[in-house]
Motif scaffolding. Sequence first.
Motif, short mmCIF file in Angstrom:
data_model
loop_
_atom_site.label_atom_id
_atom_site.label_comp_id
_atom_site.label_asym_id
_atom_site.label_seq_id
_atom_site.Cartn_x
_atom_site.Cartn_y
_atom_site.Cartn_z
N ASP A 1 0.33 8.19 23.72
CA ASP A 1 -0.71 8.76 22.87
C ASP A 1 -0.06 9.71 21.88
OD1 ASP A 1 -2.63 7.61 24.62
OD2 ASP A 1 -2.78 9.45 25.78
N ALA A 2 -0.76 10.01 20.81
CA ALA A 2 -0.30 11.03 19.86
C ALA A 2 -1.51 11.73 19.27
CB ALA A 2 0.54 10.40 18.76
N VAL A 3 -1.33 12.99 18.96
CA VAL A 3 -2.35 13.78 18.28
C VAL A 3 -1.70 14.28 16.99
CG1 VAL A 3 -3.84 15.81 18.39
CG2 VAL A 3 -3.39 14.48 20.46
N GLU A 4 -2.34 14.00 15.86
CA GLU A 4 -1.79 14.38 14.56
C GLU A 4 -2.90 14.96 13.70
OE1 GLU A 4 1.39 14.07 13.48
OE2 GLU A 4 2.10 13.06 15.31
N ASP A 5 -2.57 16.01 12.96
CA ASP A 5 -3.50 16.56 11.97
C ASP A 5 -3.15 15.95 10.62
OD1 ASP A 5 -4.98 18.21 13.73
OD2 ASP A 5 -3.36 19.68 13.70
N ILE A 6 -4.10 15.21 10.05
CA ILE A 6 -3.89 14.49 8.80
C ILE A 6 -5.10 14.73 7.91
CG2 ILE A 6 -3.51 12.23 7.73
CD1 ILE A 6 -2.58 11.25 10.55
N GLY A 7 -4.85 15.20 6.70
CA GLY A 7 -5.94 15.38 5.74
C GLY A 7 -7.07 16.26 6.23
N GLY A 8 -6.73 17.27 7.03
CA GLY A 8 -7.75 18.19 7.54
C GLY A 8 -8.54 17.66 8.72
N LYS A 9 -8.13 16.52 9.26
CA LYS A 9 -8.79 15.91 10.42
C LYS A 9 -7.78 15.78 11.55
CE LYS A 9 -12.65 15.24 8.26
NZ LYS A 9 -13.75 16.15 8.55
N ARG A 10 -8.29 15.92 12.78
CA ARG A 10 -7.44 15.72 13.95
C ARG A 10 -7.59 14.27 14.42
NH1 ARG A 10 -5.60 19.71 18.47
NH2 ARG A 10 -4.38 20.18 16.64
N PHE A 11 -6.46 13.56 14.43
CA PHE A 11 -6.42 12.16 14.84
C PHE A 11 -5.89 12.04 16.26
CE2 PHE A 11 -6.72 11.56 10.38
CZ PHE A 11 -6.95 10.23 10.10
N HIS B 1 0.79 -1.24 0.00
CA HIS B 1 0.00 0.00 0.00
C HIS B 1 0.82 1.29 0.00
CE1 HIS B 1 -3.74 -2.19 0.56
NE2 HIS B 1 -3.16 -2.89 1.51
N LYS B 2 2.15 1.21 0.01
CA LYS B 2 2.97 2.41 0.18
C LYS B 2 2.74 3.49 -0.88
CE LYS B 2 6.97 0.29 -1.98
NZ LYS B 2 8.26 -0.30 -1.71
N GLU B 3 2.34 3.09 -2.08
CA GLU B 3 2.12 4.07 -3.14
C GLU B 3 0.75 4.76 -3.05
OE1 GLU B 3 4.55 4.99 -5.17
OE2 GLU B 3 5.84 3.49 -4.19
N GLU B 4 -0.19 4.17 -2.32
CA GLU B 4 -1.54 4.73 -2.28
C GLU B 4 -1.86 5.49 -1.00
OE1 GLU B 4 -5.01 2.02 -1.57
OE2 GLU B 4 -3.48 0.46 -1.69
N VAL B 5 -1.07 5.31 0.06
CA VAL B 5 -1.37 5.98 1.32
C VAL B 5 -0.40 7.12 1.58
CG1 VAL B 5 -2.44 3.91 2.31
CG2 VAL B 5 -0.03 4.38 2.77
N ALA B 6 -0.91 8.15 2.24
CA ALA B 6 -0.08 9.31 2.59
C ALA B 6 0.53 9.15 3.98
CB ALA B 6 -0.92 10.58 2.53
#
Length: 170
Positions: free
Chosen positions: A64-74, A23-28
């Motif tokens: 724990d971690a908080v990350e902003d990905i694709g305009g969403k907070r994870f 999946h490395k080519e399709e996921v950010a």
Amino acid sequence: MKVLIMSDSHGLTHEISMITDRHKEEVATMIHCGDSELESKDPLMKGFLAVRGNCDYDATYPDDAVEDIGGKRFFLTHGHLYNIKMTLMNLSYKSEEIGADIICFGHSHAAGSELIDGKLFINPGSIRQPRGQKEKTYAILDIGSDQLEIIYYDLEGKIVEELSRAYRID
């Protein structure tokens, strides 16, 4: 934007490599929700946002971690510190505190997703010891402008239809 999510690999190496290569080519972004049982410096963990599970002894992983990905907070966590085998309420409270839209966790080895009060909770299951279904699973989240689609895969890369879902978002 697509995000690969896995958890509870418990020492597996070939399988992590196989999934990453597939999946490395399709996921950010790639997320590991703990219990990899690998050192954070292990080359297989390169590129993963990873947290520490109850079976991880490398203290350099955050709980724990908080990350902003694709305009969403994870919000990323393993889940053992939030008693997820009994309730999602503690995760819900924490996600409210930090303003998370998407909560990724493992620990129970039970794959599933649920939209609760506008927040998407995702457990990718386990690629080593699944509970609740026979398939060893991981997931890919596709973040669209008006929907979140979570697709679950087995180790061979086949879609697990009964777990996969799309959620409309505002």
